[in-house]
Write an enzyme that holds these catalytic residues in place. Structure first.
Site, PDB file in Angstrom:
ATOM      1  CG  ASN A 299      -0.171   0.186   2.516  1.00  0.00           C
ATOM      2  OD1 ASN A 299       0.972  -0.213   2.662  1.00  0.00           O
ATOM      3  ND2 ASN A 299      -0.822   0.817   3.477  1.00  0.00           N
ATOM      4  CB  CYS A 301       2.258   4.322   4.344  1.00  0.00           C
ATOM      5  SG  CYS A 301       1.450   5.929   4.158  1.00  0.00           S
ATOM      6  CD  GLU A 303       0.852   0.749   6.230  1.00  0.00           C
ATOM      7  OE1 GLU A 303      -0.353   1.029   6.272  1.00  0.00           O
ATOM      8  OE2 GLU A 303       1.666   1.400   5.542  1.00  0.00           O
TER       9      GLU A 303
END
Length: 840
Positions: A299, A301, A303
């Site tokens: 995704n 960001c 994580e």
């Protein structure tokens, strides 16, 4: 909402942010629910799922409400904004596949772009791997043309997303990934060198173990891709590894030095924080469903590793609400919160409406039932417990906390599987009871400390899976917690250290902007407990505001100085080791930024990348302070030490420029325009002198005293100076040249769509100047035409305006919402410490 439920207690700032971001609004834009009603809306909507499992909906809704109202746990922002609403989209982001196909396949380039645009409209973000697209210049057999290549289509996607209206209250972000062995990887690495380029994407290079070993051994590295002219390629849409398995030949496009390519990646990351690195093999070693897909992307960001069409179902336990009176962790309360939060997130999987026009999203979510339970406020808990973030003791403490949460989340997932059934794709997965390959996680180093944590028995998890399976194919993720952490009152966001112990916070007091000095409550409590008097405490805070850290405050006890470190006090190696210690117990990944000081070298960044790979991290994002052109990161004292710029006087100046600027008449008439810009509404006044010539320009934006207002005034003064200089070129032509220079200047957050799109404050000003000049031409050509509404012009003072000095720590970029230099890179995204604005 039942009347006997408790109200949530929030600070004024937290309540204001929550109201602005999460409350439902009516046709007039005013809230139509209270904060407590909002929490009940979310709790009840998620608990309605329990009805299908013959459970008491109201009782479970009460349990969910109490968990959130106590600020012990918050789901991610889309769950707050989407639950119980017509939109119904509760997921933060998705990963979508892109096949090397223009239109035949459902995963083709433009079909995926259509799906992504629909997700963006709901406020969701997207991750993509562009690695399956043939290299730039490769032959396209069907048209006898040449391929655009991954970076070309990345630019197409970026432009499209810039034009898409996004729903909800959050701005959807995107992640682009390209494998390190793709022939276009070098172009990809540098595609964001110019600030503002590809502004709707984060980018990361997909790194393999083979590449990192080649870097260590200083070997050549092949950039290769399947033979696009081979007959079998037409029906092939797999990965590079799958091509080798099915016998599809690979073509080597070039050979490069692995170290030189690694150095290019590192240099670019040192320059502006991108690209990040994603370690593909590390992620796939823990892929819970390898029989379904190979993990290729995350995704936005970084994580959450996801398969095609899968989504993030995220929530975070607030560790700041799990502290005993003596400062130690409340392990029993953490256990209870973990159990309820795991059930909540599993219900979200069913309650989510996803995007009905892309049915693959729901199918993928229900197939694996991934959830991502994480944390926020780790730094708060470490402050209370007297443990230094980044130290060996701190690494172990973080690992023990995350292991405890993962353990009890898995036990609850097993109980849910017993009652509701295991996730449908469990057969063939690592959790398949008939062939269990999952292994209990282990710490990187044997534990040396006892913080009173109850015993953990991983064998009970293994036996539970063998008997009942498990409900969720993935259970843990440490995600960004920008807005929810601010509302929850955390000092430390996600698993990050505290960024600053003191700074300026803005509070709206009935329309007035109050600048309040924010001081860490935990730090202040520690000073009080140490017996430091009020006057000395104030001296300490003043010094912290000046220097940005308490490490050089001589009046502080050593124990306090050792505990209350901020991000800048922690070495890059300590940042990486903290991430790795937690990663050992997180089956997905975690969002963390490795912050470097302004003087960090390229070699130091390279060392951090290599260490992250060696310790088993699944990705790494670095940020060197001040590496972006627009970033302001300085203390009040260092700002005062900056030298005056040296301006060299030309040796030969033409006589026609020798006259000084024209004096300003006592009164001028002018025209005032408004423009919506990425930094807020701007009021632009253009005053005219004789002959309807523009004479001066005023630009008012944001709040008085902010950096944005200062920059706006500076631009206005410079334009006015240009217009008032004696010159044979008439002022209107000079203003037209200024307009041309300002047009198209890009920023990080474009606003609007189509012809109304504003790229930045300068670009918005250019559009106003263009409108003014067009109206002026019309007025002069048609004297009878009605003039725009006139307004008496204001006056620039020829003397400098005195500046009221404040002990303010500037800690980041200019915030688009409040204009303060407090927007920082943290958790793989950006958030403002002055007003609470967040891009997470």
């Amino acid at each position: 909402m039942p009347a006997d439920l408790p109200s949530i207690e929030l600070t004024e700032n937290s309540a204001a942010i929550l109201t602005r971001r999460y409350l439902r609004r009516g046709d007039e834009g005013k809230p139509i629910e209270t904060i407590d009603e909002m929490f009940w809306r979310v709790a009840y909507h998620i608990a309605k799922v329990e009805e299908s499992y013959q459970q008491d909906v109201i009782e479970q809704a009460r349990s969910f409400y109490r968990l959130m109202a106590s600020r012990c746990f918050f789901p991610n922002s889309p769950t707050f904004t989407g639950a119980g609403t017509p939109l119904g989209q509760l997921a933060a982001c998705f990963v979508l596949p892109i096949a090397d196909d223009m239109g035949r396949e459902s995963t083709g380039i433009f079909q995926t772009l259509r799906d992504a645009a629909l997700i963006q409209q709901t406020g969701g973000g997207n991750g993509f791997s562009f690695s399956r697209l043939r290299p730039s210049g490769a032959m396209v057999k069907s048209s006898a043309g040449k391929a655009t290549g991954p970076v070309g289509f990345l630019r197409v996607y970026d432009h499209a997303f810039g034009e898409v209206a996004q729903g909800g209250s959050r701005r959807g972000a995107n992640m682009a990934v390209l494998r390190v062995d793709h022939p276009d990887v070098e172009e990809f690495v540098t595609c964001k060198t110019v600030e503002g380029a590809i502004s709707n994407f984060n980018i990361s290079v997909g790194i393999t173990d083979a590449f990192m070993r080649a870097v260590q051994n200083d070997e050549e590295w092949e950039l290769r891709f399947p033979d696009v002219l081979h007959p079998a390629y037409r029906n092939f849409h797999g990965t590079l590894e799958e091509a080798e398995k099915v016998g599809l030949p690979l073509r080597t496009y070039s050979r490069v030095s692995a170290r030189e390519l690694f150095q290019k990646i590192v240099q670019q990351s040192h320059h502006n924080g991108e690209p990040g690195m994603l370690f593909l093999d590390a992620a796939n070693r823990q892929n819970p469903v390898p029989h379904l897909y190979t993990l290729e992307a995350t995704n936005p960001c970084g994580e959450q590793w996801l398969g095609p069409y899968e989504n993030c179902c995220l929530g975070s336990i607030n560790l700041n609400q799990h502290i005993l009176e003596d400062g130690s962790p409340d392990w029993e309360k953490i256990r209870e919160s973990t159990i309820t939060a795991t059930r909540f997130l599993d219900d979200v999987v069913d309650a989510n409406a996803y995007v009905p026009a892309v049915p693959q999203l729901r199918e993928a979510a229900l197939r694996a039932r991934r959830i991502g339970l994480g944390i926020m406020g780790l730094a708060d808990l470490m402050y209370a417990s007297g443990i230094r973030y980044g130290s060996p003791e701190g690494q172990e403490f973080a690992a023990q906390v995350i292991e405890f949460i993962r353990y009890h989340s898995m036990l609850e997932s097993i109980r849910l599987a017993e009652a509701r059934g295991a996730f449908p794709a469990i057969q063939g997965s690592i959790y398949d009871p008939a062939n269990l390959t999952w292994q209990p996680p282990q710490p990187l180093q044997p534990y040396q400390n006892d913080w009173g944590r109850p015993e953990i028995d991983w064998d009970a998890v293994t036996q539970g899976i063998l008997r009942h399976g498990i409900r969720n194919a993935a259970q843990a993720t440490i995600a960004p917690t920008g807005t929810i952490a601010t509302v929850a009152g955390c000092e430390g966001y996600g698993c990050e250290p505290v960024f600053a112990l003191a700074y300026i916070r803005h509070v709206n007091d009935n329309g007035r902007d109050l600048q309040l000095t924010y001081a860490s409550p935990a730090f202040e409590k520690a000073l009080v407990n140490a017996g430091i008097d009020a006057e000395t405490r104030q001296e300490i805070f003043n010094q912290v505001m000046q220097e940005g850290t308490c490490q050089h405050v001589e009046k502080l006890p050593e124990a306090i100085r050792n505990t209350f470190v901020v991000s800048a006090d922690i070495t890059a190696e300590e940042h990486v080791r903290m991430q790795a210690a937690m990663q050992a117990f997180v089956d997905n990944s975690l969002s963390k930024t490795i912050n470097f000081p302004a003087g960090a070298t390229v070699e130091e960044v390279a060392t951090a990348y290599m260490l992250a790979w060696e310790l088993g991290c699944k990705g790494i994002t670095v940020y060197v302070t001040g590496s972006r052109e627009q970033v302001v990161l300085e203390t009040h004292s260092t700002a005062q030490k900056k030298a005056e710029p040296v301006v060299e006087k030309p040796a030969d100046q033409l006589q026609l420029w020798s006259a000084s600027k024209k004096p300003r008449p006592r009164s001028l008439a002018g025209f005032t325009y408004t423009s919506q810009t990425p930094l807020g509404k701007a009021f632009i006044t253009i005053n005219e002198n004789g002959g309807s010539q523009p004479f001066e320009v005023f630009i008012n934006t944001a709040k008085a005293g902010s950096d944005t207002a200062a920059v706006s005034e500076a631009i206005g003064r410079l334009i006015s100076y240009i217009l008032r200089l004696s010159s044979p070129i008439e002022p209107s032509k000079r203003l037209r040249d200024v307009m041309i220079q300002l047009t198209g200047i890009g920023g990080g957050r474009p606003l609007g769509f189509g012809p109304n799109r504003v790229l930045s404050l300068p670009d918005g000003l250019a559009q106003v100047l263009k409108d003014y000049l067009a109206a002026r031409d019309e007025r002069l050509s048609s004297p009878q035409a009605p003039a725009p509404e006139q307004k008496n012009g204001n006056r620039h003072s020829d003397e400098e305006t005195p500046i009221t000095e404040m002990p303010m720590l500037k800690i980041g970029d200019l915030c688009p919402e409040c204009g303060q230099a407090a927007l920082v890179n943290e958790e793989g995204c950006r958030k403002c410490y002055a007003c609470g604005h967040s891009e997470c």
